[in-house]
Design a protein around this motif. Structure first.
Motif, mmCIF file in Angstrom:
data_model
loop_
_atom_site.group_PDB
_atom_site.id
_atom_site.type_symbol
_atom_site.label_atom_id
_atom_site.label_comp_id
_atom_site.label_asym_id
_atom_site.label_seq_id
_atom_site.Cartn_x
_atom_site.Cartn_y
_atom_site.Cartn_z
ATOM 1 N N GLY A 91 0.893 -1.523 0.148
ATOM 2 C CA GLY A 91 -0.222 0.106 0.130
ATOM 3 C C GLY A 91 0.861 1.116 0.463
ATOM 4 O O GLY A 91 0.696 1.984 -0.773
ATOM 5 N N PHE A 92 1.515 1.091 0.913
ATOM 6 C CA PHE A 92 2.718 2.374 0.844
ATOM 7 C C PHE A 92 3.100 3.126 -0.616
ATOM 8 O O PHE A 92 3.688 3.622 -1.058
ATOM 9 C CB PHE A 92 3.541 2.091 1.661
ATOM 10 C CG PHE A 92 5.209 3.471 2.407
ATOM 11 C CD1 PHE A 92 4.464 3.971 2.812
ATOM 12 C CD2 PHE A 92 6.149 3.345 1.092
ATOM 13 C CE1 PHE A 92 5.671 5.553 3.382
ATOM 14 C CE2 PHE A 92 6.934 4.556 1.880
ATOM 15 C CZ PHE A 92 6.656 4.961 2.509
ATOM 16 N N THR A 95 0.368 9.147 -6.448
ATOM 17 C CA THR A 95 0.527 10.554 -6.028
ATOM 18 C C THR A 95 1.512 11.248 -6.907
ATOM 19 O O THR A 95 1.629 12.539 -6.620
ATOM 20 C CB THR A 95 1.117 10.687 -4.822
ATOM 21 O OG1 THR A 95 2.379 9.810 -3.425
ATOM 22 C CG2 THR A 95 0.213 10.556 -3.092
ATOM 23 N N LYS A 96 3.199 10.453 -6.990
ATOM 24 C CA LYS A 96 3.855 10.934 -8.180
ATOM 25 C C LYS A 96 3.634 11.171 -9.527
ATOM 26 O O LYS A 96 4.345 11.446 -9.773
ATOM 27 C CB LYS A 96 5.055 10.027 -7.457
ATOM 28 C CG LYS A 96 6.159 10.707 -5.851
ATOM 29 C CD LYS A 96 7.535 9.582 -5.628
ATOM 30 C CE LYS A 96 7.705 10.474 -4.279
ATOM 31 N NZ LYS A 96 8.977 10.009 -4.483
ATOM 32 N N VAL A 126 -6.090 6.910 0.520
ATOM 33 C CA VAL A 126 -5.340 7.570 1.530
ATOM 34 C C VAL A 126 -4.703 9.035 0.816
ATOM 35 O O VAL A 126 -4.039 8.647 -0.392
ATOM 36 C CB VAL A 126 -4.648 7.336 2.839
ATOM 37 C CG1 VAL A 126 -5.306 6.268 3.720
ATOM 38 C CG2 VAL A 126 -3.400 6.478 2.011
ATOM 39 N N SER A 127 -3.809 9.869 1.038
ATOM 40 C CA SER A 127 -3.804 10.904 0.365
ATOM 41 C C SER A 127 -1.990 10.627 0.969
ATOM 42 O O SER A 127 -1.700 11.653 0.003
ATOM 43 C CB SER A 127 -3.847 12.369 1.132
ATOM 44 O OG SER A 127 -3.909 12.698 2.768
ATOM 45 N N GLU A 128 -2.137 9.897 1.615
ATOM 46 C CA GLU A 128 0.423 10.044 1.851
ATOM 47 C C GLU A 128 0.633 8.949 2.064
ATOM 48 O O GLU A 128 -0.646 8.249 2.617
ATOM 49 C CB GLU A 128 0.404 11.180 3.043
ATOM 50 C CG GLU A 128 -0.299 12.609 2.514
ATOM 51 C CD GLU A 128 0.488 13.838 3.617
ATOM 52 O OE1 GLU A 128 0.806 13.018 4.498
ATOM 53 O OE2 GLU A 128 -0.231 15.131 3.819
ATOM 54 N N PRO A 129 1.752 8.410 1.584
ATOM 55 C CA PRO A 129 2.177 6.934 1.761
ATOM 56 C C PRO A 129 2.209 6.528 3.407
ATOM 57 O O PRO A 129 2.038 5.957 4.148
ATOM 58 C CB PRO A 129 3.384 7.418 0.824
ATOM 59 C CG PRO A 129 2.821 8.223 0.305
ATOM 60 C CD PRO A 129 2.196 9.690 0.840
#
Length: 270
Positions: A94-95, A102-103, A181-184
């Motif tokens: 997931g991370f 996101t990138k 989620v918005s961030e790792p």
């Protein structure tokens, strides 16, 4: 004058054959594995953390749990440590998935003429390989400090296959969280706040009959209990059939619920 007939424009399609999708998945899985040489810290995390868990549980808690015989506790706890580590490692899926999203890496991959699910499948396959590496490290360290496989090579291989299969099913939860989620970093927060209590309220590190009665009811249905007991039975000693079946049922149920949700959320986001 002769009239020229214009050919109808050819319709482009995004359809990709199953064989091509498999090739794309293998290529993207290899991409994820090759990235380790550019980010060696990832391999260190997969190696050092499992070693620390084995040594700490054996030499810090082992003597207390068995009256001064840490290796005896290792014989009981190592299967549970491997099971817990397998579940924690799924959070890495997931991370890294969230990092790719996101990138913008996922957008670039999806713009290529490849199978629609190849980027996600490639990530999961690569992380399954990493899981196998981490499990092998745990077992190797355990053998070095006194753990002994008391069944046979067939039981050991079945234990690894069961662990990988359950981790693959559980990774759909990590995929869903990674997409939502918005961030790792939020993926890892979820892992620590759910997997820690899930694994410690099981038979991974302590026998169920030593726990309070109100807690035993949950421990007996906890999927980590069944996974730990199944692994323990396959490589050390204890019942095999019942915990293996229950682990497989839990794995199928988790995948059946979370895989469609994860795929749907991924399609909406990218």
């Amino acid at each position: 004058m002769t009239a020229s007939t214009l050919a109808a424009p050819r319709t482009l399609t995004r359809r990709v054959s199953p064989a091509a999708t498999l090739r794309h998945t293998a290529t993207l899985a290899w991409r994820s594995l090759v990235q380790i040489k550019h980010n060696p810290m990832e391999l260190i995390d997969l190696s050092i953390q499992p070693i620390m868990f084995v040594l700490l549980f054996t030499y810090v808690f082992g003597g207390q749990m068995t009256g001064g015989h840490p290796v005896q506790y290792l014989q009981f706890a190592l299967p549970g440590i491997i099971a817990q580590n397998a579940m924690f490692a799924t959070m890495n899926t997931g991370f890294l998935l969230n990092t790719d999203i996101t990138k913008g890496v996922f957008d670039r991959l999806r713009s290529l003429p490849i199978g629609r699910m190849a980027p996600l499948a490639g990530r999961i396959v690569a992380d399954t390989v990493k899981q196998a590496w981490s499990m092998a490290i745990l077992l190797a360290v355990g053998l070095l400090i006194g753990f002994r496989v008391k069944t046979n090579i067939g039981g050991l291989l079945l234990a690894f296959l069961l662990l990988l299969a359950f981790a693959l099913a559980f990774s759909w939860i990590a995929v869903l969280i990674g997409v939502l989620v918005s961030e790792p970093d939020k993926v890892m927060i979820f892992g620590f706040t759910t997997i820690f209590p899930l694994s410690f309220t099981s038979t991974a590190f302590a026998r169920v009959d030593t726990m309070p009665g109100w807690l035993q009811a949950w421990v007996k249905v906890n999927p980590v209990t069944h996974l730990s007991d199944a692994t323990r039975g396959l490589i050390s000693s204890g019942p095999v059939a019942s915990p293996v079946i229950k682990t497989m049922v839990w794995g199928v149920a988790i995948a059946a619920v979370f895989a469609p949700l994860a795929v749907r959320a991924l399609r909406r986001r990218v």
